[in-house]
Design a protein around this motif. Structure first.
Motif, mmCIF file in Angstrom:
data_model
loop_
_atom_site.group_PDB
_atom_site.id
_atom_site.type_symbol
_atom_site.label_atom_id
_atom_site.label_comp_id
_atom_site.label_asym_id
_atom_site.label_seq_id
_atom_site.Cartn_x
_atom_site.Cartn_y
_atom_site.Cartn_z
ATOM 1 N N GLN A 128 4.407 -9.369 -3.343
ATOM 2 C CA GLN A 128 3.200 -8.712 -3.842
ATOM 3 C C GLN A 128 3.517 -7.733 -4.970
ATOM 4 O O GLN A 128 2.752 -7.626 -5.939
ATOM 5 C CB GLN A 128 2.516 -7.970 -2.689
ATOM 6 C CG GLN A 128 2.004 -8.882 -1.579
ATOM 7 C CD GLN A 128 1.510 -8.089 -0.396
ATOM 8 O OE1 GLN A 128 0.452 -7.453 -0.462
ATOM 9 N NE2 GLN A 128 2.265 -8.095 0.694
ATOM 10 N N HIS A 129 4.642 -7.041 -4.849
ATOM 11 C CA HIS A 129 5.038 -6.106 -5.902
ATOM 12 C C HIS A 129 5.249 -6.832 -7.222
ATOM 13 O O HIS A 129 4.775 -6.395 -8.281
ATOM 14 C CB HIS A 129 6.322 -5.377 -5.493
ATOM 15 C CG HIS A 129 6.921 -4.549 -6.586
ATOM 16 N ND1 HIS A 129 6.528 -3.249 -6.847
ATOM 17 C CD2 HIS A 129 7.881 -4.842 -7.508
ATOM 18 C CE1 HIS A 129 7.219 -2.775 -7.872
ATOM 19 N NE2 HIS A 129 8.045 -3.711 -8.282
ATOM 20 N N HIS A 130 5.950 -7.963 -7.160
ATOM 21 C CA HIS A 130 6.211 -8.724 -8.386
ATOM 22 C C HIS A 130 4.925 -9.302 -8.959
ATOM 23 O O HIS A 130 4.732 -9.324 -10.178
ATOM 24 C CB HIS A 130 7.235 -9.826 -8.121
ATOM 25 C CG HIS A 130 8.640 -9.329 -8.076
ATOM 26 N ND1 HIS A 130 9.374 -9.027 -9.199
ATOM 27 C CD2 HIS A 130 9.457 -9.051 -7.024
ATOM 28 C CE1 HIS A 130 10.575 -8.600 -8.849
ATOM 29 N NE2 HIS A 130 10.648 -8.604 -7.540
ATOM 30 N N GLU A 131 4.049 -9.773 -8.107
ATOM 31 C CA GLU A 131 2.787 -10.323 -8.608
ATOM 32 C C GLU A 131 1.932 -9.238 -9.254
ATOM 33 O O GLU A 131 1.269 -9.472 -10.271
ATOM 34 C CB GLU A 131 2.022 -10.993 -7.465
ATOM 35 C CG GLU A 131 2.674 -12.289 -6.991
ATOM 36 C CD GLU A 131 1.941 -12.907 -5.816
ATOM 37 O OE1 GLU A 131 1.026 -12.241 -5.269
ATOM 38 O OE2 GLU A 131 2.294 -14.041 -5.436
ATOM 39 N N ARG A 132 1.975 -8.049 -8.699
ATOM 40 C CA ARG A 132 1.169 -6.949 -9.240
ATOM 41 C C ARG A 132 1.749 -6.419 -10.547
ATOM 42 O O ARG A 132 1.006 -6.113 -11.481
ATOM 43 C CB ARG A 132 1.088 -5.819 -8.220
ATOM 44 C CG ARG A 132 0.294 -4.602 -8.709
ATOM 45 C CD ARG A 132 0.173 -3.550 -7.624
ATOM 46 N NE ARG A 132 -0.550 -4.055 -6.453
ATOM 47 C CZ ARG A 132 -0.785 -3.326 -5.357
ATOM 48 N NH1 ARG A 132 -0.358 -2.070 -5.297
ATOM 49 N NH2 ARG A 132 -1.449 -3.853 -4.345
ATOM 50 N N HIS A 133 3.063 -6.314 -10.612
ATOM 51 C CA HIS A 133 3.681 -5.661 -11.763
ATOM 52 C C HIS A 133 4.228 -6.624 -12.805
ATOM 53 O O HIS A 133 4.505 -6.220 -13.932
ATOM 54 C CB HIS A 133 4.792 -4.724 -11.288
ATOM 55 C CG HIS A 133 4.280 -3.583 -10.469
ATOM 56 N ND1 HIS A 133 3.654 -2.496 -11.019
ATOM 57 C CD2 HIS A 133 4.269 -3.391 -9.120
ATOM 58 C CE1 HIS A 133 3.296 -1.654 -10.061
ATOM 59 N NE2 HIS A 133 3.656 -2.175 -8.893
ATOM 60 N N HIS A 173 2.791 -9.906 -13.024
ATOM 61 C CA HIS A 173 1.699 -10.834 -13.333
ATOM 62 C C HIS A 173 2.073 -12.290 -13.066
ATOM 63 O O HIS A 173 1.825 -13.172 -13.867
ATOM 64 C CB HIS A 173 1.263 -10.679 -14.790
ATOM 65 C CG HIS A 173 0.968 -9.259 -15.155
ATOM 66 N ND1 HIS A 173 -0.105 -8.568 -14.661
ATOM 67 C CD2 HIS A 173 1.641 -8.398 -15.957
ATOM 68 C CE1 HIS A 173 -0.099 -7.337 -15.142
ATOM 69 N NE2 HIS A 173 0.935 -7.200 -15.925
ATOM 70 N N ARG A 200 0.845 -1.196 0.000
ATOM 71 C CA ARG A 200 0.000 0.000 0.000
ATOM 72 C C ARG A 200 0.878 1.243 0.000
ATOM 73 O O ARG A 200 2.101 1.160 0.164
ATOM 74 C CB ARG A 200 -0.903 0.023 1.228
ATOM 75 C CG ARG A 200 -0.140 0.066 2.556
ATOM 76 C CD ARG A 200 -1.056 -0.172 3.741
ATOM 77 N NE ARG A 200 -0.341 -0.163 5.016
ATOM 78 C CZ ARG A 200 -0.164 0.914 5.778
ATOM 79 N NH1 ARG A 200 -0.621 2.101 5.369
ATOM 80 N NH2 ARG A 200 0.463 0.838 6.927
#
Length: 397
Positions: free
Chosen positions: A371-376, A378, A53
């Protein structure tokens, strides 16, 4: 520019790698190569505790300080002192005075201009009190060198500094300061900061002579921890006490990134309102090492899990002791240690170790990075960003 007397630091690498030294290096490398899970209980690692966040904390000044530092380095220094976020060297920090798996640039090898740029990064990342504490501990490392006549081995600049990631692009990045009694890992993901694992210690805790005479460390951490235990009733002390004798070392020190540690001691829910005030003061001594905005965010995170926190104690409030605060989102340890530099084999108040971790996958910002890698990106790439990857230095280099 930037380098001074490469031969000044005999701890760089041993001249002879004995079987004993090689064994010490190998078990450390094996431990660091284990897939990262994080410190957890026997129930496993709890997910979902650290959402990705925006905090609203301004990190531009810190990022500029890093960019200024990197711009001042030579290509050779950049090759030695900069790593990817996935590099396993994140997990090679250790408290020992001797070289084992050191990496990055040794501050003793750098000129004053470059060292000042490093200190500016620390100053902008930490609170005024946190920065002063780290510098005092580096100074006390010189004090023990003076007392032992070994300032070539133990001094205020015998610390290795590394930069990770891509601060210039706005991606995740961080820094590590690693050496005797000062091991600090700092990760930025967006404007979120993680300042663990952070191991800080001192021997002696008071410089009675030498260049930094009068420097004192951990007075508040010692006094407030003792005050919290002293405030407990007889029944509460029975709940808090986990042992009469001190443990041989901190439970979650170097190379124990996946250590299993169950809650023990007295739950914070069993403390009175007055005792809660002391407990929060004690928490603040560790949480407030971070810069103001980040410390406030972290304290909110810690207090949100306060009902799950436990205070554990071992030892004698009038002598030497160990304590810890353990919740799903923070793990603090404090201990009076036996002498190493003084060669005494029983714990004393002149040698102290402290450690702060973020359990359940939070150390090194691992859960935020996942989480950053999953968000950016995919996908789950980066799920264990510090578990694998090349490391530049080996025992025979």
């Amino acid at each position: 520019m930037g380098l001074r007397n490469r031969g000044a630091a005999p701890t760089r690498r041993p001249e002879v790698w004995t079987p004993e030294l090689l064994a010490k290096v190998e078990w450390r490398k094996r431990a660091a190569a284990e897939p990262f899970r994080g410190v957890g209980t026997s129930d496993g690692v709890m997910p979902g505790l650290f959402p990705l966040r925006s905090t609203g904390v301004d990190v531009d000044g810190t990022r500029r300080a890093v960019e200024n530092y990197l711009a001042a380095l030579t290509p050779e220094q950049l090759a030695e002192g900069r790593f990817t976020m996935r590099d396993v060297s994140w997990r090679h920090w250790n408290n020992g005075a001797r070289y084992f798996l050191r990496h990055g640039l040794c501050l003793e090898d750098l000129d004053e201009t470059i060292r000042d740029l490093v200190l500016e990064i620390l100053r902008r990342s930490l609170s005024a009190a946190g920065y002063a504490q780290v510098v005092d501990l580096m100074h006390l490392n010189l004090t023990i060198g003076e007392l032992r006549g070994e300032v070539h081995l133990l001094n205020e600049w015998m610390y290795w500094f590394s930069i990770y990631g891509e601060p210039e692009t706005g991606g995740p990045w961080g820094w590590q300061l690693d050496g005797h009694h000062v091991n600090v890992n700092c990760v930025f993901v967006g404007d979120q900061m993680v300042l663990t694992p952070s191991f800080l210690g001192a021997e002696p805790v008071l410089a009675e002579s030498g260049k930094y005479a009068g420097t004192r460390a951990f007075g508040r951490e010692e006094a407030v921890g003792r005050n919290l235990f002293a405030s407990l009733t007889g029944q509460q002390r029975k709940l808090a006490t986990i042992a009469e004798e001190l443990p041989p070392e901190l439970f979650v020190g170097a190379f124990r990134d996946n250590f299993e540690l169950n809650y023990a001691g007295i739950p914070f829910g069993d403390l009175t309102a007055e005792q809660h005030v002391i407990a929060r003061d004690l928490l603040g001594l560790y949480v407030n090492r971070a810069g103001g905005g980040h410390a406030a965010v972290r304290m909110d995170e810690v207090l949100a899990q306060e009902s799950e926190a436990h205070f554990a104690w071992a030892g004698d409030a009038n002598g030497v002791f160990y304590y810890r605060i353990h919740s799903p989102v923070i793990l603090i340890e404090f201990e009076h240690m036996a002498g190493v530099m003084y060669d005494n084999d029983v714990p004393t108040r002149r040698h102290i170790h402290t450690l702060v971790r973020t359990p359940n996958g939070g150390d090194y910002g691992v859960d935020l990075l996942r989480q950053h890698h999953e968000r950016h990106h995919h996908g789950p790439d980066g799920h264990e960003p510090h578990s694998h990857g090349p490391h530049r230095h080996g025992p025979h280099e």
